[in-house]
Design an enzyme around this catalytic site. Structure first.
Site, short mmCIF file in Angstrom:
data_model
loop_
_atom_site.label_atom_id
_atom_site.label_comp_id
_atom_site.label_asym_id
_atom_site.label_seq_id
_atom_site.Cartn_x
_atom_site.Cartn_y
_atom_site.Cartn_z
N HIS A 76 30.93 8.82 -2.54
CA HIS A 76 30.19 10.05 -2.86
C HIS A 76 31.07 11.30 -2.89
O HIS A 76 30.65 12.37 -2.44
CB HIS A 76 29.04 10.24 -1.88
CG HIS A 76 27.93 9.24 -2.02
ND1 HIS A 76 27.62 8.62 -3.22
CD2 HIS A 76 27.04 8.77 -1.11
CE1 HIS A 76 26.59 7.81 -3.04
NE2 HIS A 76 26.22 7.87 -1.77
N HIS A 89 20.61 12.20 -4.27
CA HIS A 89 20.49 11.20 -3.21
C HIS A 89 19.25 11.46 -2.36
O HIS A 89 19.32 11.40 -1.12
CB HIS A 89 21.75 11.20 -2.36
CG HIS A 89 22.05 9.89 -1.69
ND1 HIS A 89 21.22 9.32 -0.75
CD2 HIS A 89 23.10 9.05 -1.82
CE1 HIS A 89 21.75 8.19 -0.33
NE2 HIS A 89 22.90 7.99 -0.96
N GLU A 138 19.15 6.19 -7.13
CA GLU A 138 20.28 7.04 -7.51
C GLU A 138 20.72 6.67 -8.92
O GLU A 138 21.45 5.70 -9.12
CB GLU A 138 21.43 6.85 -6.53
CG GLU A 138 21.07 7.11 -5.08
CD GLU A 138 22.05 6.45 -4.12
OE1 GLU A 138 23.26 6.79 -4.18
OE2 GLU A 138 21.62 5.59 -3.33
#
Length: 344
Positions: free
Chosen positions: A106, A175, A309
């Site tokens: 991420h 997210h 996601e």
């Protein structure tokens, strides 16, 4: 008609003040923070008219500043995992910060979720912008990025754009952790899910795709027809779902596709997702353990929420057979994801 307002949410030392933007339509209310483009709340009615907040998170800014679970955040420069935090672009190898076992996750130790973005009102919503310097978290190129959140009736739309001065991988997503029974509900076992994918990506023991694209037919990953999450979780190896479902094939033209539908029969709430991205990571909050105190003193435990996601396929920068994840100078990165909240 959507009403848009803003107020100051708090301060982070050395940063611009954090703003909270509120979008209100007759059906849905959405709150967004300028910190990490975080979706702080999404409120909608049940079939009986009860209003609940459907996303997990925190009451106060301090929770989001220290958060390591990406609650509601825009993640990048590259969402999901890059194997060993390493990739090669135009003959040069880059090493990223490692923050998830042996891998980069991420965007790194301080990804887009920890930046305070500039925000401005647009019709029906808010546009947030950020500039990531060349070399930030180990990535090449200065990247200008924006996300525009707009609310129209029952539908929240996220439009992502980015431009880079050098060739760099990029993969942006949101997210949010959803529970359609309300963010403080204990579990999602009583939700029904369907995902419009013919194949998924098997992963190794560090959650990196093996490179195989496997048909969902005859596997627990066949979610083409609605299934109860609780019973299907018993069939999935490991702690739960944390896999990319393939919505398009490499080289397919840009198109918005119906992606997923989740229903909570008891409240009648339905979430439908569509996206132009080639994949969606379905995650069932396997690593929440009850140690976090969230909104309204809720304790978020394992399988207390789910994420959808929308994204490029994980580790695509290291897999030539996956959809291209590189953004080159002069090109525009552009994707859209829509979340629609209704009742049955």
């Amino acid at each position: 008609m959507t009403q848009v307002t803003k107020e100051q949410f708090g301060d982070i030392p050395g940063e611009a003040p954090v703003e909270k933007w509120t979008m209100t339509s007759p059906e849905v209310t959405v709150e967004v923070l300028s910190l990490g483009c975080i979706i702080k709340s999404i409120k909608s009615k049940s079939k009986d008219g009860q209003v609940d907040d459907l996303v997990q998170g925190y009451d106060h800014l301090e929770g989001y500043v220290s958060d390591r679970r990406y609650f509601g955040a825009l993640v990048g420069r590259v969402a999901n995992r890059i194997a060993q935090g390493r990739f090669t672009v135009e003959g040069k190898q880059y090493q990223l910060d490692i923050n998830n076992g042996p891998n980069a996750l991420h965007g790194g130790l301080r990804g887009f979720n920890k930046a305070v973005w500039s925000a401005e009102a647009v019709e029906g919503g808010v546009r947030l912008t950020h500039t990531s310097p060349d070399g930030n978290q180990g990535y090449p190129g200065e990247v200008r990025v924006s996300v525009t959140y707009t609310l129209q009736g029952e539908t929240l739309t996220a439009q992502y754009q980015a431009w880079s001065t050098r060739t760099t991988p990029i993969n942006l997503t949101n997210h949010s952790y959803f529970n359609l029974a309300g963010q403080g509900a204990e579990y999602i076992y009583n939700h029904e899910v369907s995902i419009n994918a013919q194949s998924y990506l098997p992963v190794d023991d560090t959650s990196i795709p093996t490179g195989e694209v496997r048909a969902v037919e005859g596997t627990p990953f066949d979610l083409r027809k609605p299934v109860l999450i609780g019973s299907r979780l018993k069939e999935v190896p490991g702690p739960g779902f944390d896999h990319n479902f393939c919505l398009a094939s490499p080289g397919d033209p840009w198109a918005e596709r119906h992606t997923a539908r989740v229903c909570h029969p008891a409240s009648g709430r339905v979430l439908e997702v569509s996206t132009s991205q080639p994949g969606v990571q379905f995650y069932t909050a396997n690593f929440l353990d009850g140690s976090l105190t969230g909104k309204g003193q809720a304790r978020y435990g394992k399988h207390s929420s789910f994420c959808l996601e929308t994204q490029n396929w994980p580790d695509a920068v290291n897999k030539a057979s996956f959809p291209d994840s590189l953004l080159r100078p002069g090109e525009e990165y552009r994707h859209v994801t829509k979340f629609t909240f209704t009742t049955i």
